[in-house]
Scaffold this motif. Structure first.
Motif, mmCIF file in Angstrom:
data_model
loop_
_atom_site.group_PDB
_atom_site.id
_atom_site.type_symbol
_atom_site.label_atom_id
_atom_site.label_comp_id
_atom_site.label_asym_id
_atom_site.label_seq_id
_atom_site.Cartn_x
_atom_site.Cartn_y
_atom_site.Cartn_z
ATOM 1 N N TYR A 174 0.952 -1.350 0.072
ATOM 2 C CA TYR A 174 -0.108 -0.053 0.290
ATOM 3 C C TYR A 174 1.054 1.388 -0.055
ATOM 4 N N PRO A 175 0.390 2.194 -0.515
ATOM 5 C CA PRO A 175 1.337 3.742 -0.565
ATOM 6 C C PRO A 175 1.764 4.563 0.573
ATOM 7 N N LEU A 176 0.561 4.709 1.463
ATOM 8 C CA LEU A 176 1.349 5.546 2.651
ATOM 9 C C LEU A 176 2.426 4.469 4.311
ATOM 10 N N LYS A 177 2.594 3.571 3.295
ATOM 11 C CA LYS A 177 2.761 2.518 5.049
ATOM 12 C C LYS A 177 3.778 3.682 5.623
ATOM 13 N N GLY A 178 5.323 4.718 4.981
ATOM 14 C CA GLY A 178 6.184 4.917 5.890
ATOM 15 C C GLY A 178 6.060 5.777 7.558
ATOM 16 N N GLU A 179 4.739 6.406 6.451
ATOM 17 C CA GLU A 179 4.705 7.226 7.710
ATOM 18 C C GLU A 179 2.705 7.124 8.391
ATOM 19 N N ALA A 180 2.587 6.026 8.712
ATOM 20 C CA ALA A 180 2.130 5.178 9.693
ATOM 21 C C ALA A 180 0.418 6.116 9.350
ATOM 22 N N GLU A 181 0.270 6.446 7.660
ATOM 23 C CA GLU A 181 -0.876 7.022 7.527
ATOM 24 C C GLU A 181 -2.015 6.377 7.860
ATOM 25 N N TYR A 182 -2.687 7.548 8.513
ATOM 26 C CA TYR A 182 -4.522 6.831 8.399
ATOM 27 C C TYR A 182 -5.284 7.538 7.832
ATOM 28 N N LEU A 183 -6.550 6.727 7.036
ATOM 29 C CA LEU A 183 -6.975 8.217 6.131
ATOM 30 C C LEU A 183 -8.142 8.487 6.688
ATOM 31 N N VAL A 184 -8.977 9.584 7.171
ATOM 32 C CA VAL A 184 -9.783 9.894 8.675
ATOM 33 C C VAL A 184 -10.822 10.133 7.648
ATOM 34 N N ILE A 185 -12.346 10.182 8.434
ATOM 35 C CA ILE A 185 -13.533 11.346 7.555
ATOM 36 C C ILE A 185 -13.579 12.259 8.129
ATOM 37 N N GLY A 186 -13.654 12.897 7.905
ATOM 38 C CA GLY A 186 -14.095 14.400 8.458
ATOM 39 C C GLY A 186 -15.322 14.970 9.800
ATOM 40 N N GLY A 187 -15.384 15.768 9.966
ATOM 41 C CA GLY A 187 -16.588 16.758 10.887
ATOM 42 C C GLY A 187 -15.359 16.957 12.177
ATOM 43 N N ASP A 188 -16.062 17.769 13.267
ATOM 44 C CA ASP A 188 -15.699 17.781 14.029
ATOM 45 C C ASP A 188 -15.281 17.191 15.119
ATOM 46 N N TYR A 189 -14.292 17.010 15.480
ATOM 47 C CA TYR A 189 -13.147 16.642 16.786
ATOM 48 C C TYR A 189 -13.013 17.455 17.855
ATOM 49 N N ARG A 190 -13.128 17.036 18.870
ATOM 50 C CA ARG A 190 -12.674 17.839 20.065
ATOM 51 C C ARG A 190 -10.569 17.355 19.735
ATOM 52 N N VAL A 191 -10.494 18.297 19.811
ATOM 53 C CA VAL A 191 -8.882 17.965 20.361
ATOM 54 C C VAL A 191 -7.973 19.041 21.129
ATOM 55 N N THR A 192 -6.464 18.493 20.654
ATOM 56 C CA THR A 192 -5.657 18.959 21.946
ATOM 57 C C THR A 192 -4.426 19.284 21.306
ATOM 58 N N ALA A 193 -3.974 20.711 21.111
ATOM 59 C CA ALA A 193 -2.505 21.043 20.467
ATOM 60 C C ALA A 193 -1.891 21.646 22.074
ATOM 61 N N ASP A 194 -0.474 20.800 21.127
ATOM 62 C CA ASP A 194 0.520 21.011 22.137
ATOM 63 C C ASP A 194 1.617 21.836 20.546
ATOM 64 N N LYS A 195 2.186 22.458 21.354
ATOM 65 C CA LYS A 195 3.941 22.685 20.783
ATOM 66 C C LYS A 195 5.072 22.168 20.667
ATOM 67 N N ILE A 196 5.386 21.432 19.774
ATOM 68 C CA ILE A 196 6.575 20.603 20.056
ATOM 69 C C ILE A 196 7.741 21.514 20.726
#
Length: 276
Positions: free
Chosen positions: A254-276
């Motif tokens: 499959y094409p997306l292996k290198g980045e441990a990628e997930y394709l996710v259907i969107g909408g409104d999500y609760r999100v936590t944001a952190d600065k590196i």
């Protein structure tokens, strides 16, 4: 995230093919307490595939059954995934395939392939895209027109491409729920961003947490360190697995292996944001 303007409004169409109101499907309430999702008629129309999957022994045998079924149904074996002329100079017909779309998405989610994938989500789940090359504010705008032109490009609609994506989604959900690729009801995923141009803040919960409206299809990583490479702010999201279209361990090739990628259907999500 102070520079982000709070935005509210409709998630998309009032109809879809999964039997739940689009507003509910795109809400944080659904993400907290998800219900099983199935695209109408897909498992019934492809009963032979799911019978083979039921007899399979483990992930690799199931993936082999899926690949063989897709080859038989849509002619997307390796020799037919390219338009390069074979020996003898007779060009092969171009056959659109879900593999080509995933490859195109992997290079650029705002490509024509990305538009087709977002168009599939819009058709099946009722959720409209919020971004494709630029923010899409409404359906009466040049940004929307450009997206529609790309999503309906005849190049990608000559081989029942949305039907292929229907089967891919149902196979992914079968793998999750059958224990072949067990992920549980939720999975924690990460996304690195430098700009919030693609994202709309619906509600601020506290200093680090918001309800964010993601594009109708988006890429996330299961590896926090991978997400760190894509932006100075890391978004952490608890995703219901019924909203996963594709993920890195689903198929052996499959094409997306290198980045441990997930394709996710969107909408409104609760999100936590952190600065590196």
């Amino acid at each position: 995230m102070d520079q982000v303007i709070t935005r509210k409004g409709s998630h998309g169409h009032s109809t879809n093919l999964v039997g739940l109101p689009t507003g509910l499907l795109g809400s944080p309430a659904f993400n907290d307490l998800p219900r099983p999702l199935h695209i109408s008629g897909v498992r019934e129309m492809n009963r032979g595939l799911f019978q083979m999957l039921g007899r399979s022994d483990g992930r690799h045998e199931a993936a082999d059954a899926f690949s063989k079924y897709m080859t038989a149904m849509f002619g997307i074996d390796p020799e037919q995934r390219t338009t390069v002329e074979p020996a003898g100079g007779i060009p092969r017909p171009y056959r659109a395939s879900f593999i080509r779309l995933l490859l195109g998405w992997g290079y650029d989610s705002n490509s024509a392939e990305g538009a087709v994938l977002k168009g599939w989500v819009e058709s099946r789940f009722g959720l409209v895209p919020t971004f494709h090359r630029e923010p899409i504010r409404d359906t009466d705008s040049p940004a929307w027109d450009a997206y529609v032109d790309q999503k309906m490009a005849s190049k990608f609609h000559n081989n029942s491409i949305w039907a292929q994506l229907d089967i891919l989604y149902e196979y992914c959900q079968w793998a999750i729920t059958s224990g072949t690729a067990p992920l549980g009801e939720h999975i924690t995923l990460y996304r690195g961003v430098n700009s919030f141009e693609e994202h709309q803040i619906v509600e601020r919960l506290d200093r680090r947490s918001v309800v964010m409206r993601f594009n109708n299809l988006g890429s996330f990583s299961s590896d926090r360190e991978v997400a760190d490479c894509f932006g100075e702010t890391i978004l952490t999201v608890r995703v219901p697995t019924v909203k996963v279209l594709f993920f890195n361990a689903l198929l052996p090739l499959y094409p997306l292996k290198g980045e441990a990628e997930y394709l996710v259907i969107g909408g409104d999500y609760r999100v936590t944001a952190d600065k590196i």
